[in-house]
Write an enzyme that holds these catalytic residues in place. Structure first.
Site, PDB file in Angstrom:
ATOM      1  N   CYS A   1       0.800  -1.219   0.000  1.00  0.00           N
ATOM      2  CA  CYS A   1       0.000   0.000   0.000  1.00  0.00           C
ATOM      3  C   CYS A   1       0.832   1.267   0.000  1.00  0.00           C
ATOM      4  O   CYS A   1       2.010   1.260   0.320  1.00  0.00           O
ATOM      5  CB  CYS A   1      -0.873   0.056   1.253  1.00  0.00           C
ATOM      6  SG  CYS A   1      -2.038  -1.276   1.375  1.00  0.00           S
TER       7      CYS A   1
ATOM      8  N   GLY B   1       0.398   0.393  -5.086  1.00  0.00           N
ATOM      9  CA  GLY B   1      -0.848  -0.365  -5.024  1.00  0.00           C
ATOM     10  C   GLY B   1      -1.758   0.005  -6.171  1.00  0.00           C
ATOM     11  O   GLY B   1      -2.042   1.176  -6.372  1.00  0.00           O
TER      12      GLY B   1
ATOM     13  N   ASN C   1      -0.090   1.069   5.671  1.00  0.00           N
ATOM     14  CA  ASN C   1       0.873   0.361   4.824  1.00  0.00           C
ATOM     15  C   ASN C   1       1.670  -0.579   5.713  1.00  0.00           C
ATOM     16  O   ASN C   1       2.221  -0.138   6.727  1.00  0.00           O
ATOM     17  CB  ASN C   1       1.796   1.378   4.139  1.00  0.00           C
ATOM     18  CG  ASN C   1       2.914   0.730   3.336  1.00  0.00           C
ATOM     19  OD1 ASN C   1       3.979   1.312   3.184  1.00  0.00           O
ATOM     20  ND2 ASN C   1       2.702  -0.457   2.810  1.00  0.00           N
ATOM     21  N   GLY C   2       1.736  -1.854   5.333  1.00  0.00           N
ATOM     22  CA  GLY C   2       2.493  -2.838   6.122  1.00  0.00           C
ATOM     23  C   GLY C   2       1.592  -3.982   6.562  1.00  0.00           C
ATOM     24  O   GLY C   2       0.383  -3.935   6.359  1.00  0.00           O
TER      25      GLY C   2
ATOM     26  N   TYR D   1      13.810  -2.416  -5.119  1.00  0.00           N
ATOM     27  CA  TYR D   1      12.782  -2.530  -6.141  1.00  0.00           C
ATOM     28  C   TYR D   1      11.555  -1.644  -5.947  1.00  0.00           C
ATOM     29  O   TYR D   1      11.076  -1.034  -6.891  1.00  0.00           O
ATOM     30  CB  TYR D   1      12.337  -4.007  -6.239  1.00  0.00           C
ATOM     31  CG  TYR D   1      11.113  -4.222  -7.077  1.00  0.00           C
ATOM     32  CD1 TYR D   1      11.175  -4.134  -8.463  1.00  0.00           C
ATOM     33  CD2 TYR D   1       9.873  -4.471  -6.487  1.00  0.00           C
ATOM     34  CE1 TYR D   1      10.039  -4.293  -9.238  1.00  0.00           C
ATOM     35  CE2 TYR D   1       8.734  -4.637  -7.257  1.00  0.00           C
ATOM     36  CZ  TYR D   1       8.824  -4.541  -8.626  1.00  0.00           C
ATOM     37  OH  TYR D   1       7.709  -4.691  -9.390  1.00  0.00           O
TER      38      TYR D   1
END
Ligand code: SF4
Length: 471
Positions: A15, A41, A115-116, A256
């Site tokens: 996210c 996302g 996020n996570g 990445y």
């Protein structure tokens, strides 16, 4: 009949989050922030805003520009807004799991963008369910909202400390109420979260600094691991009330995930990726006609490898920028269509050449195999592949869509077996030490678990069931 097929998969981030406080165009700026964070996302996106009296919300499946029209954004009133882009690693890909997640409790509206992955979420959820809680979604964020509601009688500040002290794993989260925006980062600091200032002096919080550039915000600093940063009309209030834990920034953000124009954990991603290529050339050098990436994954490490080795950089495959996320199924006779529709080798240029391909990672090995085959078919003489990170042998529990160990090619095959599987003449990986050196930071700063198996925090026993959508 229109059969649609998804393009070959690369690992995906869970996210991206963005929140704006105190700007008359809060929702529009949040929209631009999400636009810049789209790479984090692509399944759903949402924005919730408030004018202090009520909340306005729009969420849907799809990409940010598909979801929000000018009219939809105008309907998101108020000077506080919170947005989210999602790719699911826990919970199903449905609109009920789109974020921000909003609930109300005794007159307090609470929206959450996360996020996570929280690795003890199943245990926490079961505890709440035993007390009678009912859940609408399979998201971590909903469990967090329930925990906050349970503790709210002590006041929001105390409820935040009580709730977030119970969570294990990765959370870079933004909460929004009628009168404040609160940024919270787990004590390991797995995922990035940063604070910026807009032209009118108002604040913006986002997963990556690239979101600030688009709205002309000035980067101030990262939200610290374990910090609770509250933004109100009175200004900023910072505290670090969460239990101290070993700092574990996700190094894969540099390899990445993050955009190269972002600064992550205080280091520019573009420079870091180039450095990975420099060090790869120092660790392993061979003669070749040229170095090339499969655009865009190995671009920056390829520049670094070329500059350090003196071997020219060329673009031997051309990317079609107009390929959407789905396309009509090709006929049986169109071999390797999925690969060729996106990346097409320059046939006459590649014929009889010895090439070095620079890639950022190999996860399952399926995409790489087809790409190498397409080079062989146009007559490339020798193909050597250099990877700008070590072999990815272990799954990620902290919010990256790495498959289980069984699907990771490096979990079950040696480097030589992977080379053979991909049809390469040579395969070389950057060392763990080389990867850390490229960041300019200490190894102690990072989570390296997908390379080393040394996990900063282990998930509870039921985590896997949840991660696989087992709710
Ligand atoms: Fe990042 Fe790998 Fe750690 Fe996951 S396991 S947080 S991908 S370094």
């Amino acid at each position: 009949m229109n059969n649609c097929k998804r393009l070959a998969r690369r690992p995906r981030e869970e996210c991206g989050v963005c929140g704006v406080f105190g700007h008359p165009d809060a929702a529009k700026l949040t929209y631009f922030g999400l636009y810049a964070l789209q790479h984090r996302g692509q399944e759903s996106a949402g924005i919730v805003s408030t004018d202090g009296a009520r909340l306005y919300e729009h969420k849907s499946m799809g990409l940010v520009p598909e979801i929000f029209t000018e009219e939809k954004i105008q309907n998101l009133k108020g000077d506080i807004a919170l947005g989210h882009v999602r790719y699911s690693t826990t919970g199903a890909s449905t609109i009920t799991n789109a974020q921000p997640f909003t609930a109300s409790h005794q007159g307090l509206y609470l929206s959450v963008a996360h996020n996570g992955n929280i690795v003890n979420i199943r245990e926490l959820r079961e505890r709440l369910e035993k007390k009678g809680a009912i859940f609408q979604s399979t998201m971590d964020s909903e469990v967090v909202v329930h925990l906050l509601a349970h503790n709210l009688s002590k006041g929001l500040d105390k409820a935040i400390v009580e709730t977030f002290s119970q969570l294990e794993g990765a959370f870079s989260m933004i909460l929004m109420t009628q009168d404040r925006l609160i940024a919270i980062r787990d004590s390991h600091g797995f995922r990035p979260l940063c604070l910026g200032k807009l032209n009118n002096g108002s604040y913006i919080v986002a997963s990556e600094t690239c979101a600030f550039d688009l709205v002309e915000a000035q980067y101030i600093r990262d939200v610290k691991p374990g910090e609770v940063l509250t933004i109100t009309r009175e200004g900023l209030d910072s505290s670090c009330p969460l239990p101290k834990k070993k700092q574990s920034f996700c190094i894969f953000e540099h390899v990445y995930f993050a955009r190269p124009d972002s600064d992550i954990f205080g280091v520019n991603v573009y420079s870091c990726r180039k450095k990975m290529g420099n060090i790869l050339a120092r660790e392993c050098s061979i003669d070749a006609d040229f170095v090339m990436p499969f655009p865009d994954s190995g671009n920056y490490a390829a520049i670094g490898y070329s500059q350090a080795s003196g071997i020219p950089l060329e673009m031997g495959v051309i990317r079609n920028h107009y390929v959407g996320r789905t396309f009509i199924q090709p006929t049986q006779s169109m071999r390797d269509f999925t690969v060729r529709v996106k990346l097409n080798p320059v046939r006459s240029f590649l014929k009889d050449k010895k090439v070095i391909i620079i890639e950022d990672s190999i996860i399952r090995g399926t995409t790489g195999r087809s790409r190498i085959k397409s080079l062989r078919e146009v007559g490339v003489k020798e193909v050597h592949m250099f990877i700008s990170c070590p072999p990815t042998r272990f799954p990620c529990y902290y919010g990256i869509d790495f498959p289980t160990g069984a699907e990771l090619i490096a979990a079950s095959k040696s480097v030589d077996e992977i080379r053979e599987h991909l049809g390469l003449d040579g395969l070389y990986y950057l060392s763990v030490e080389g990867l850390v050196e490229a960041t300019g930071c200490d190894a102690d700063s990072f989570c390296l678990a997908c390379f080393t198996g040394d996990y900063p925090v282990l998930p509870d026993k039921k985590f896997h069931k949840l991660a696989l959508g087992g709710l």
